[in-house]
Structures are given as structure tokens and as C-alpha cells.
Scaffold this motif. Structure first.
Motif, short mmCIF file in Angstrom:
data_model
loop_
_atom_site.label_atom_id
_atom_site.label_comp_id
_atom_site.label_asym_id
_atom_site.label_seq_id
_atom_site.Cartn_x
_atom_site.Cartn_y
_atom_site.Cartn_z
N GLU A 144 -107.83 26.29 19.97
CA GLU A 144 -108.08 26.78 18.61
C GLU A 144 -109.17 27.86 18.62
N ALA A 145 -110.21 27.64 19.41
CA ALA A 145 -111.27 28.64 19.52
C ALA A 145 -110.70 29.95 20.06
N ARG A 146 -109.96 29.85 21.16
CA ARG A 146 -109.38 31.06 21.75
C ARG A 146 -108.48 31.78 20.75
N ASN A 147 -107.64 31.01 20.04
CA ASN A 147 -106.71 31.61 19.08
C ASN A 147 -107.42 32.23 17.88
N ASN A 148 -108.66 31.84 17.65
CA ASN A 148 -109.45 32.39 16.55
C ASN A 148 -110.54 33.34 17.04
N ASN A 149 -110.41 33.79 18.28
CA ASN A 149 -111.35 34.75 18.87
C ASN A 149 -112.79 34.26 18.85
N VAL A 150 -112.97 32.97 19.16
CA VAL A 150 -114.30 32.38 19.27
C VAL A 150 -114.58 32.15 20.75
N VAL A 151 -115.63 32.75 21.25
CA VAL A 151 -116.06 32.56 22.63
C VAL A 151 -116.92 31.30 22.67
N VAL A 152 -116.62 30.40 23.60
CA VAL A 152 -117.39 29.17 23.71
C VAL A 152 -118.16 29.16 25.03
N TYR A 153 -119.48 29.06 24.91
CA TYR A 153 -120.36 28.88 26.06
C TYR A 153 -120.68 27.39 26.12
N THR A 154 -120.58 26.80 27.30
CA THR A 154 -120.83 25.37 27.43
C THR A 154 -122.03 25.12 28.32
N ILE A 155 -122.82 24.13 27.92
CA ILE A 155 -123.99 23.72 28.70
C ILE A 155 -123.91 22.21 28.89
N THR A 156 -123.94 21.78 30.13
CA THR A 156 -124.02 20.36 30.41
C THR A 156 -125.44 20.04 30.82
N LEU A 157 -125.88 18.86 30.41
CA LEU A 157 -127.24 18.43 30.67
C LEU A 157 -127.21 17.23 31.60
N GLY A 158 -127.88 17.34 32.73
CA GLY A 158 -127.94 16.22 33.67
C GLY A 158 -126.67 16.05 34.47
N SER A 159 -126.55 14.89 35.10
CA SER A 159 -125.44 14.67 36.02
C SER A 159 -124.31 13.84 35.44
N GLY A 163 -117.65 18.15 17.31
CA GLY A 163 -118.61 19.24 17.21
C GLY A 163 -117.93 20.59 17.26
N MET A 164 -116.92 20.71 18.12
CA MET A 164 -116.18 21.97 18.20
C MET A 164 -115.42 22.24 16.90
N LEU A 165 -114.82 21.20 16.33
CA LEU A 165 -114.11 21.34 15.06
C LEU A 165 -115.07 21.83 13.97
N ASP A 166 -116.24 21.22 13.88
CA ASP A 166 -117.23 21.67 12.89
C ASP A 166 -117.62 23.12 13.12
N GLY A 167 -117.82 23.50 14.38
CA GLY A 167 -118.16 24.88 14.70
C GLY A 167 -117.05 25.84 14.31
N LEU A 168 -115.81 25.46 14.56
CA LEU A 168 -114.68 26.32 14.22
C LEU A 168 -114.54 26.47 12.71
N GLN A 169 -114.87 25.44 11.96
CA GLN A 169 -114.81 25.54 10.50
C GLN A 169 -115.77 26.61 10.00
N VAL A 170 -116.88 26.76 10.67
CA VAL A 170 -117.86 27.77 10.28
C VAL A 170 -117.46 29.14 10.80
N LEU A 171 -116.97 29.22 12.03
CA LEU A 171 -116.74 30.52 12.68
C LEU A 171 -115.36 31.13 12.43
N SER A 172 -114.36 30.33 12.16
CA SER A 172 -113.00 30.85 11.99
C SER A 172 -112.91 31.73 10.76
N THR A 173 -112.08 32.77 10.85
CA THR A 173 -111.84 33.64 9.71
C THR A 173 -110.58 33.23 8.94
N GLN A 174 -109.97 32.12 9.32
CA GLN A 174 -108.78 31.63 8.62
C GLN A 174 -109.15 31.26 7.18
N PRO A 175 -108.18 31.28 6.27
CA PRO A 175 -108.46 30.90 4.88
C PRO A 175 -109.12 29.52 4.80
N GLY A 176 -110.13 29.40 3.96
CA GLY A 176 -110.84 28.14 3.80
C GLY A 176 -111.98 27.94 4.78
#
Length: 149
Positions: free
Chosen positions: A90-105, A21-34
């Protein structure tokens, strides 16, 4: 098919591919070529999970010895946990801030906290579904602050 119908058709199967899921998100958010991210924009990803990483999107993400998860007891993490950390870097290196939410225990709180810490985000846990609106409201306010900084 709409996004809502895709969500409605989703069924739990015991697999948790957080890194995928993070990889898919980075593909959308990254400003790298492609990729599709808009240069100069604030890039934010929200990762929600109710489980523990147990799937990997590829072998590259767990092969980097400098980007691996170490459990609080000092033991090595799994390949799936290593992949989550890899994509947090990869997110940090591409200036993507990641907020995380865990559900349940049953979720991996430590791993999700580490991802948020590495990228300048925050981690929140929702013990009950009713907590989600307040968490989303808080994240919205935090994102808005990042937009105006």
C-alpha cells in the motif's frame, strides 16, 4: 495530552502491531480520498520496532494471497507478517517511501529490510540506543535528497 506525555505513558506489553502503525501512517500520508497527504509532496514514513509483528489491525491485510510474507526457509509467514507486507505494498502504491529501524537483536530484520526494499527506503539496525542519532542523521540526508530530486 501531548505527544511526549503519550510516549512517556507507553509501557511494553509484549504486543507488536507494526502493520497497525503503518496503516495509521498511510492514513496521514496517502493522497487518496479521505486521507491527509498533500499531492505533489514527498511522503516518507519511518517505522521503528524492537520486536516481531504479532498483532494485526484488521483481517483484510492478511487475506490477499498476492501480498503475503514468505520466510527465508520457504515457510509461510504469520498473519501479522502478512499484514506488514500488505501495508508495504500500500505504501509503494501510494508513493510513500518507508525507512525502517530495528532496535536491538529481537526485531525481525528480514521483514523490515523487505519493507524498506519494496518502498525505496533503507533499513538500519541500532544495536544500542547511542546509534540512533547517527541513523536519524543518515535518514535525514536521504530524505533531503528525495525532496530535491
Amino acid at each position: 495530552n501531548t505527544g511526549i506525555s503519550e510516549l512517556n505513558d507507553t509501557r511494553a506489553g509484549g504486543s507488536t502491531n507494526i502493520a497497525g502503525g503503518m496503516l495509521d501512517g498511510l492514513q496521514v500520508l496517502s493522497t487518496q480520498p479521505g486521507h491527509y497527504g498533500r499531492p505533489g509532496a514527498t511522503h516518507v514514513m519511518i517505522v521503528m520496532t524492537d520486536g516481531r509483528a504479532n498483532q494485526v489491525p484488521n483481517s483484510e491485510c492478511y487475506s490477499d494471497p498476492a501480498r503475503q510474507w514468505v520466510n527465508s526457509d520457504g515457510s509461510a509467514g504469520t498473519n501479522a507478517q502478512d499484514c506488514v507486507i500488505y501495508y508495504a505494498y500500500e505504501a509503494r502504491n501510494n508513493n510513500v517511501v518507508v525507512y525502517t529501524i530495528t532496535l536491538g537483536s529481537g526485531a525481525d530484520f528480514d521483514l523490515m529490510q523487505a519493507v524498506a526494499n519494496m518502498t525505496g527506503g533503507v533499513h538500519r539496525n541500532a544495536d544500542r540506543p547511542e546509534m540512533l542519532p547517527a541513523i536519524f542523521e543518515e535518514l535525514y540526508k536521504l530524505m533531503f535528497l528525495k525532496l530535491v530530486e
